[in-house]
Design a protein around this motif. Structure first.
Motif, PDB file in Angstrom:
ATOM      1  N   TYR A 146       0.822  -1.214   0.000  1.00 51.61           N
ATOM      2  CA  TYR A 146       0.000   0.000   0.000  1.00 51.61           C
ATOM      3  C   TYR A 146       0.855   1.263   0.000  1.00 51.61           C
ATOM      4  O   TYR A 146       2.050   1.218   0.300  1.00 51.61           O
ATOM      5  N   GLU A 147       0.202   2.348  -0.375  1.00 55.91           N
ATOM      6  CA  GLU A 147       0.885   3.639  -0.511  1.00 55.91           C
ATOM      7  C   GLU A 147       0.022   4.721   0.115  1.00 55.91           C
ATOM      8  O   GLU A 147      -1.209   4.627   0.097  1.00 55.91           O
ATOM      9  N   VAL A 148       0.679   5.733   0.656  1.00 50.42           N
ATOM     10  CA  VAL A 148      -0.031   6.883   1.241  1.00 50.42           C
ATOM     11  C   VAL A 148       0.582   8.152   0.660  1.00 50.42           C
ATOM     12  O   VAL A 148       1.808   8.285   0.607  1.00 50.42           O
ATOM     13  N   TYR A 149      -0.274   9.051   0.196  1.00 57.96           N
ATOM     14  CA  TYR A 149       0.149  10.375  -0.260  1.00 57.96           C
ATOM     15  C   TYR A 149      -0.370  11.385   0.752  1.00 57.96           C
ATOM     16  O   TYR A 149      -1.582  11.466   0.975  1.00 57.96           O
ATOM     17  N   GLU A 150       0.547  12.117   1.390  1.00 60.35           N
ATOM     18  CA  GLU A 150       0.152  13.046   2.458  1.00 60.35           C
ATOM     19  C   GLU A 150       0.445  14.484   2.070  1.00 60.35           C
ATOM     20  O   GLU A 150       1.475  14.763   1.439  1.00 60.35           O
ATOM     21  N   LEU A 151      -0.428  15.367   2.531  1.00 56.41           N
ATOM     22  CA  LEU A 151      -0.136  16.797   2.479  1.00 56.41           C
ATOM     23  C   LEU A 151       0.362  17.178   3.858  1.00 56.41           C
ATOM     24  O   LEU A 151      -0.292  16.877   4.854  1.00 56.41           O
ATOM     25  N   GLN A 152       1.520  17.791   3.906  1.00 55.89           N
ATOM     26  CA  GLN A 152       2.141  18.062   5.206  1.00 55.89           C
ATOM     27  C   GLN A 152       1.486  19.259   5.877  1.00 55.89           C
ATOM     28  O   GLN A 152       1.256  20.285   5.217  1.00 55.89           O
ATOM     29  N   ARG A 153       1.211  19.108   7.159  1.00 55.15           N
ATOM     30  CA  ARG A 153       0.711  20.226   7.983  1.00 55.15           C
ATOM     31  C   ARG A 153       1.400  20.131   9.343  1.00 55.15           C
ATOM     32  O   ARG A 153       1.870  19.048   9.720  1.00 55.15           O
ATOM     33  N   PRO A 154       1.447  21.204  10.092  1.00 59.60           N
ATOM     34  CA  PRO A 154       2.018  21.114  11.443  1.00 59.60           C
ATOM     35  C   PRO A 154       1.237  20.113  12.291  1.00 59.60           C
ATOM     36  O   PRO A 154       0.001  20.048  12.197  1.00 59.60           O
ATOM     37  N   THR A 155       1.959  19.325  13.105  1.00 60.99           N
ATOM     38  CA  THR A 155       1.294  18.265  13.886  1.00 60.99           C
ATOM     39  C   THR A 155       0.812  18.844  15.219  1.00 60.99           C
ATOM     40  O   THR A 155       1.267  18.440  16.291  1.00 60.99           O
ATOM     41  N   VAL A 156      -0.113  19.786  15.107  1.00 62.07           N
ATOM     42  CA  VAL A 156      -0.664  20.452  16.297  1.00 62.07           C
ATOM     43  C   VAL A 156      -2.192  20.404  16.238  1.00 62.07           C
ATOM     44  O   VAL A 156      -2.781  20.327  15.147  1.00 62.07           O
ATOM     45  N   ALA A 157      -2.808  20.439  17.426  1.00 61.82           N
ATOM     46  CA  ALA A 157      -4.269  20.498  17.499  1.00 61.82           C
ATOM     47  C   ALA A 157      -4.739  21.722  16.708  1.00 61.82           C
ATOM     48  O   ALA A 157      -4.111  22.778  16.757  1.00 61.82           O
ATOM     49  N   GLY A 158      -5.823  21.564  15.982  1.00 61.74           N
ATOM     50  CA  GLY A 158      -6.342  22.662  15.170  1.00 61.74           C
ATOM     51  C   GLY A 158      -6.035  22.457  13.695  1.00 61.74           C
ATOM     52  O   GLY A 158      -6.840  22.806  12.837  1.00 61.74           O
ATOM     53  N   GLU A 159      -4.876  21.853  13.385  1.00 59.18           N
ATOM     54  CA  GLU A 159      -4.573  21.500  11.997  1.00 59.18           C
ATOM     55  C   GLU A 159      -5.276  20.183  11.655  1.00 59.18           C
ATOM     56  O   GLU A 159      -5.615  19.382  12.546  1.00 59.18           O
ATOM     57  N   LEU A 160      -5.472  19.926  10.360  1.00 53.57           N
ATOM     58  CA  LEU A 160      -6.079  18.676   9.895  1.00 53.57           C
ATOM     59  C   LEU A 160      -5.111  18.003   8.923  1.00 53.57           C
ATOM     60  O   LEU A 160      -4.779  18.578   7.878  1.00 53.57           O
ATOM     61  N   LEU A 161      -4.659  16.819   9.279  1.00 51.95           N
ATOM     62  CA  LEU A 161      -3.780  16.057   8.382  1.00 51.95           C
ATOM     63  C   LEU A 161      -4.656  15.274   7.422  1.00 51.95           C
ATOM     64  O   LEU A 161      -5.679  14.708   7.818  1.00 51.95           O
ATOM     65  N   HIS A 162      -4.257  15.245   6.157  1.00 56.06           N
ATOM     66  CA  HIS A 162      -5.120  14.603   5.170  1.00 56.06           C
ATOM     67  C   HIS A 162      -4.302  14.072   4.004  1.00 56.06           C
ATOM     68  O   HIS A 162      -3.150  14.465   3.802  1.00 56.06           O
ATOM     69  N   GLY A 163      -4.917  13.145   3.276  1.00 58.26           N
ATOM     70  CA  GLY A 163      -4.231  12.531   2.142  1.00 58.26           C
ATOM     71  C   GLY A 163      -5.024  11.352   1.623  1.00 58.26           C
ATOM     72  O   GLY A 163      -6.207  11.184   1.939  1.00 58.26           O
ATOM     73  N   ILE A 164      -4.314  10.541   0.865  1.00 57.44           N
ATOM     74  CA  ILE A 164      -4.928   9.409   0.168  1.00 57.44           C
ATOM     75  C   ILE A 164      -4.199   8.140   0.547  1.00 57.44           C
ATOM     76  O   ILE A 164      -2.967   8.135   0.633  1.00 57.44           O
ATOM     77  N   SER A 165      -4.960   7.077   0.784  1.00 59.27           N
ATOM     78  CA  SER A 165      -4.367   5.768   1.045  1.00 59.27           C
ATOM     79  C   SER A 165      -4.798   4.843  -0.099  1.00 59.27           C
ATOM     80  O   SER A 165      -5.975   4.823  -0.473  1.00 59.27           O
ATOM     81  N   ILE A 166      -3.838   4.110  -0.645  1.00 59.27           N
ATOM     82  CA  ILE A 166      -4.126   3.181  -1.747  1.00 59.27           C
ATOM     83  C   ILE A 166      -3.637   1.797  -1.339  1.00 59.27           C
ATOM     84  O   ILE A 166      -2.423   1.581  -1.204  1.00 59.27           O
TER      85      ILE A 166
END
Ligand code: PA5
Ligand code: NI
Length: 192
Positions: free
Chosen positions: A53-73
């Protein structure tokens, strides 16, 4: 990292984001101890180390209030009778949830809490899944010829606890029985 609001596209047939920061590839060798049929796992690994499997992530600060998101294949395939799947994890900050939106394929999200509740939810294009806080989650591709593609979003401070699942596994497995996916108890749960 972007400092103004941004957009990107998720387009078929592969749904790789039109922009991303990280591309993670997980191979069979990363799944040691996760599949029930350890002999089948070892035999496959002796032949090579296929990409599961593969994951494509958009980087964001790892703090409350930010939303981490991307695609898992998750690519199609079997290890023994078990379908290809992600490692799966609890969030390090247990009280954080996650949203999944299925874009392509057929599969399941296998979930459980530390207290032993379990849930297995089907995934298919157009289906949204809300993984409640406290629930470990693993994506399973139940098709043998198509990728399972999901979009995910979770809190920036969630973190990943992989160790608990590496030690104990999930209580439920998704296996091929007579060519159809079946949900069964994991006979090796709790015994790595
Ligand atoms: O945060 C999530 O739950 C997803 O982004 C997963 O990380 C992704 O599906 C890959 O699974 P795992 O992190 O268990 O290897
Ligand atoms: Ni998660």
């Amino acid at each position: 990292m972007k400092t103004v609001p941004f957009t990107f596209e998720l387009a078929g047939p592969d749904f790789v984001p039109s922009t991303y920061d990280n591309h993670i590839q997980r191979r069979l060798s990363a799944m040691k101890g996760q599949y029930l049929d350890q002999a089948a796992y070892a035999a496959m690994l002796a032949e090579g180390d296929p990409l599961l499997y593969e994951v494509y992530e958009l980087q964001r600060p790892t703090v409350a209030g930010e939303l981490l998101h991307g695609i898992s294949i998750v690519h199609p395939g079997l290890v023994g009778d078990e379908y290809n799947m992600t490692k799966g994890h609890f969030h390090e900050v247990l009280e954080t949830g996650e949203i999944y939106y299925c874009l392509k394929g057929r599969g399941f999200m296998v979930m459980e809490t530390p207290e032993g509740e379990t849930a297995v939810e089907p995934l298919f294009p157009g289906r949204v899944l809300y993984v409640l806080p406290r629930w470990a989650h693993r994506s399973v591709n139940a098709s043998l010829d198509e990728d399972l593609v999901t979009f995910f979003v979770y809190p920036g401070n969630a973190g990943h606890d992989y160790g608990t699942i590496e030690k104990q596994g999930f209580r439920k497995l998704v296996v091929a029985q007579d060519g159809e996916p079946a949900i069964v108890d994991n006979p090796r749960w709790g015994q790595p």
